[in-house]
Design a protein around this motif. Structure first.
Motif, mmCIF file in Angstrom:
data_model
loop_
_atom_site.group_PDB
_atom_site.id
_atom_site.type_symbol
_atom_site.label_atom_id
_atom_site.label_comp_id
_atom_site.label_asym_id
_atom_site.label_seq_id
_atom_site.Cartn_x
_atom_site.Cartn_y
_atom_site.Cartn_z
ATOM 1 N N ALA A 148 13.175 18.125 73.647
ATOM 2 C CA ALA A 148 12.191 18.578 74.716
ATOM 3 C C ALA A 148 12.026 19.980 74.066
ATOM 4 O O ALA A 148 10.851 20.414 74.565
ATOM 5 C CB ALA A 148 12.892 18.747 76.159
ATOM 6 N N ILE A 149 12.840 20.592 73.330
ATOM 7 C CA ILE A 149 12.455 22.128 72.929
ATOM 8 C C ILE A 149 11.848 22.086 71.686
ATOM 9 O O ILE A 149 10.963 22.774 71.547
ATOM 10 C CB ILE A 149 13.616 22.817 73.056
ATOM 11 C CG1 ILE A 149 14.340 23.052 74.239
ATOM 12 C CG2 ILE A 149 13.403 24.330 72.554
ATOM 13 C CD1 ILE A 149 13.513 23.612 75.489
ATOM 14 N N ILE A 150 12.253 21.129 70.585
ATOM 15 C CA ILE A 150 11.735 21.234 69.285
ATOM 16 C C ILE A 150 10.430 20.398 69.300
ATOM 17 O O ILE A 150 9.782 20.909 68.358
ATOM 18 C CB ILE A 150 12.909 20.722 68.313
ATOM 19 C CG1 ILE A 150 14.105 21.606 68.479
ATOM 20 C CG2 ILE A 150 12.251 20.614 66.704
ATOM 21 C CD1 ILE A 150 15.417 21.436 67.505
ATOM 22 N N GLN A 151 10.445 19.129 69.787
ATOM 23 C CA GLN A 151 9.382 18.377 69.542
ATOM 24 C C GLN A 151 8.059 18.872 70.167
ATOM 25 O O GLN A 151 6.766 18.543 69.663
ATOM 26 C CB GLN A 151 9.691 16.763 69.964
ATOM 27 C CG GLN A 151 11.028 16.392 69.136
ATOM 28 C CD GLN A 151 10.656 16.021 67.597
ATOM 29 O OE1 GLN A 151 9.425 15.747 67.260
ATOM 30 N NE2 GLN A 151 11.639 16.096 66.793
ATOM 31 N N VAL A 152 8.001 19.437 71.247
ATOM 32 C CA VAL A 152 6.902 19.527 72.065
ATOM 33 C C VAL A 152 6.968 21.264 72.419
ATOM 34 O O VAL A 152 8.238 21.934 72.741
ATOM 35 C CB VAL A 152 6.681 18.738 73.220
ATOM 36 C CG1 VAL A 152 7.834 19.037 74.286
ATOM 37 C CG2 VAL A 152 5.434 19.061 73.941
ATOM 38 N N GLN A 153 5.821 21.868 72.437
ATOM 39 C CA GLN A 153 5.964 23.204 72.605
ATOM 40 C C GLN A 153 6.351 23.578 74.079
ATOM 41 O O GLN A 153 7.132 24.316 74.239
ATOM 42 C CB GLN A 153 4.317 23.821 72.340
ATOM 43 C CG GLN A 153 4.421 25.364 72.733
ATOM 44 C CD GLN A 153 2.967 26.003 72.484
ATOM 45 O OE1 GLN A 153 2.105 24.892 71.884
ATOM 46 N NE2 GLN A 153 2.741 26.901 72.389
ATOM 47 N N SER A 154 5.768 23.004 75.073
ATOM 48 C CA SER A 154 6.162 23.048 76.332
ATOM 49 C C SER A 154 6.140 21.728 77.317
ATOM 50 O O SER A 154 5.003 21.129 77.525
ATOM 51 C CB SER A 154 5.218 23.945 77.237
ATOM 52 O OG SER A 154 5.299 24.246 78.498
ATOM 53 N N TYR A 155 7.255 20.870 77.350
ATOM 54 C CA TYR A 155 7.288 19.813 77.799
ATOM 55 C C TYR A 155 6.608 19.315 79.271
ATOM 56 O O TYR A 155 6.120 18.538 79.484
ATOM 57 C CB TYR A 155 8.796 19.145 77.703
ATOM 58 C CG TYR A 155 9.556 19.798 78.568
ATOM 59 C CD1 TYR A 155 9.972 19.483 79.815
ATOM 60 C CD2 TYR A 155 10.292 21.079 78.092
ATOM 61 C CE1 TYR A 155 10.743 19.830 80.906
ATOM 62 C CE2 TYR A 155 11.543 21.576 78.967
ATOM 63 C CZ TYR A 155 11.248 21.191 80.332
ATOM 64 O OH TYR A 155 12.371 21.536 81.211
ATOM 65 N N LEU A 156 6.998 20.562 80.227
ATOM 66 C CA LEU A 156 6.506 20.204 81.159
ATOM 67 C C LEU A 156 4.847 20.146 81.606
ATOM 68 O O LEU A 156 4.394 19.237 82.055
ATOM 69 C CB LEU A 156 6.865 21.351 82.254
ATOM 70 C CG LEU A 156 6.645 21.518 83.965
ATOM 71 C CD1 LEU A 156 7.098 20.356 84.419
ATOM 72 C CD2 LEU A 156 7.117 22.793 84.416
ATOM 73 N N PRO A 157 3.983 21.145 81.144
ATOM 74 C CA PRO A 157 2.756 20.983 81.167
ATOM 75 C C PRO A 157 2.039 19.974 80.380
ATOM 76 O O PRO A 157 1.097 18.968 80.632
ATOM 77 C CB PRO A 157 2.122 22.270 80.652
ATOM 78 C CG PRO A 157 3.225 22.977 79.968
ATOM 79 C CD PRO A 157 4.445 22.472 80.529
ATOM 80 N N ALA A 158 2.722 19.455 79.178
ATOM 81 C CA ALA A 158 2.426 18.329 78.322
ATOM 82 C C ALA A 158 2.466 17.180 79.257
ATOM 83 O O ALA A 158 1.513 16.233 78.960
ATOM 84 C CB ALA A 158 3.172 18.598 77.330
ATOM 85 N N THR A 159 3.664 16.959 79.850
ATOM 86 C CA THR A 159 3.895 15.679 80.554
ATOM 87 C C THR A 159 2.796 15.617 81.790
ATOM 88 O O THR A 159 2.393 14.716 81.941
ATOM 89 C CB THR A 159 5.354 15.744 81.242
ATOM 90 O OG1 THR A 159 6.361 15.834 80.029
ATOM 91 C CG2 THR A 159 5.841 14.333 81.647
ATOM 92 N N VAL A 160 2.636 16.550 82.406
ATOM 93 C CA VAL A 160 1.577 16.654 83.445
ATOM 94 C C VAL A 160 0.216 16.191 82.928
ATOM 95 O O VAL A 160 -0.523 15.354 83.547
ATOM 96 C CB VAL A 160 1.512 17.839 84.232
ATOM 97 C CG1 VAL A 160 0.512 17.908 85.390
ATOM 98 C CG2 VAL A 160 2.756 18.190 84.819
ATOM 99 N N MET A 161 -0.190 16.923 81.865
ATOM 100 C CA MET A 161 -1.695 16.475 81.489
ATOM 101 C C MET A 161 -1.658 15.103 80.855
ATOM 102 O O MET A 161 -2.519 14.275 81.142
ATOM 103 C CB MET A 161 -1.935 17.457 80.146
ATOM 104 C CG MET A 161 -2.189 19.036 80.737
ATOM 105 S SD MET A 161 -2.468 20.061 79.258
ATOM 106 C CE MET A 161 -4.258 19.526 79.026
#
Length: 275
Positions: free
Chosen positions: A98-111
């Motif tokens: 969640a920290i390494i693979q994506v820059q910011s998992y929260l907005p990425a998941t919402v979009m």
């Protein structure tokens, strides 16, 4: 004088070192620890000790997060425009990804949830959206869960909350529902008429096989007429009473018809012989 100046400075430095060294994580938190920028391991919960200026950590919340997907403009497969919103439930199962693979998992998941919602609903008709909302929610959840697995995120549930239609479409659906109710009413009425006629046919067949039943029916009709206190009483004549008279008439007509037939034959012969 120097002593009183050094002591506060040393105390301040010590507090800063302690703050950077000692970390306390709650039960639902994990720490992704980096040493000189390189991932080391995931620590927590409880007390976590870090080497000041060499190590740093990122807190990750493992609890299920509830995110409201903003209202999306969707065009269904049968070209009906509508507005749809939903609620997304997910949690982090792998803090490292969640920290390494994506820059910011929260907005990425919402979009990602927004685009997936539009894509899935656009493949179905309006009737399916209104009647099979749970199935569509499960489809969206499955697609999101597959795509966010590499991010260390588990999508537990997606609920399509509202499907808002335009006023013209609402009126059209109301007319369609009214027409469907009228059709059902006419079909039910026709079936009732058919059943009633079939029952009358069965009753007539039964009454025709048992003459006494017909007479009992006549008597029952008289009883009903008498209960209404009418001034005029119409008494239907039973068929069984007049059957003997009809038989006598038939016997009388047969000899007459035979004699008339013989006379016609004799006249034809005389005409043929030229008499």
């Amino acid at each position: 004088m120097l002593f009183y100046t050094v002591i506060p400075a040393v105390s301040l430095v010590a507090l800063i070192l302690i703050a950077n060294t000692v970390k306390i994580l709650r039960q639902y938190e994990r720490a992704v620890v980096f040493t000189l920028g390189r991932f080391q391991r995931v620590k927590g919960p409880g007390l976590v000790l870090l080497i000041p200026f060499f190590q740093e950590m990122v807190r990750v919340d493992l609890r299920i997060q509830v995110i409201e997907i903003p209202t999306q403009d969707v065009i269904s497969h049968d070209n009906v425009s509508m507005k749809v919103d939903a609620v997304l439930y997910f949690n982090v199962v792998n803090p490292e990804r969640a920290i390494i693979q994506v820059q910011s998992y929260l907005p990425a998941t919402v979009m990602l949830a927004q685009t997936t919602l539009r894509a899935v609903l656009g493949q179905h008709d309006l009737d399916e959206m209104l009647s099979e909302r749970k199935k569509l929610s499960a489809d969206v959840q499955g697609i999101l869960d597959t795509q966010t697995e590499t991010w260390g995120i588990k999508v537990t549930n997606v609920e399509i909350r509202t499907v808002e239609l335009t006023d013209n479409m609402v009126r059209a659906i109301a007319k369609q529902a009214e027409a469907e109710r009228d059709r059902r009413a006419k079909v039910i009425h026709a079936e009732a008429e058919f059943q009633a006629s079939q029952t009358l046919v069965n009753a007539a067949q039964i009454l025709s096989t048992v003459p006494a039943a017909m007479q009992l029916r006549y008597l029952q009709t008289l009883t009903e007429i008498g209960a209404e206190q009418n001034s005029t009483v119409v008494f239907p004549m039973p068929i069984d009473i007049i059957k003997p008279f009809l038989a006598l008439f038939d016997k009388a007509e047969k000899p007459a018809a035979a004699s008339n037939g013989d006379a016609r034959i004799l006249a034809a012969k005389e005409l043929a012989l030229g008499v």
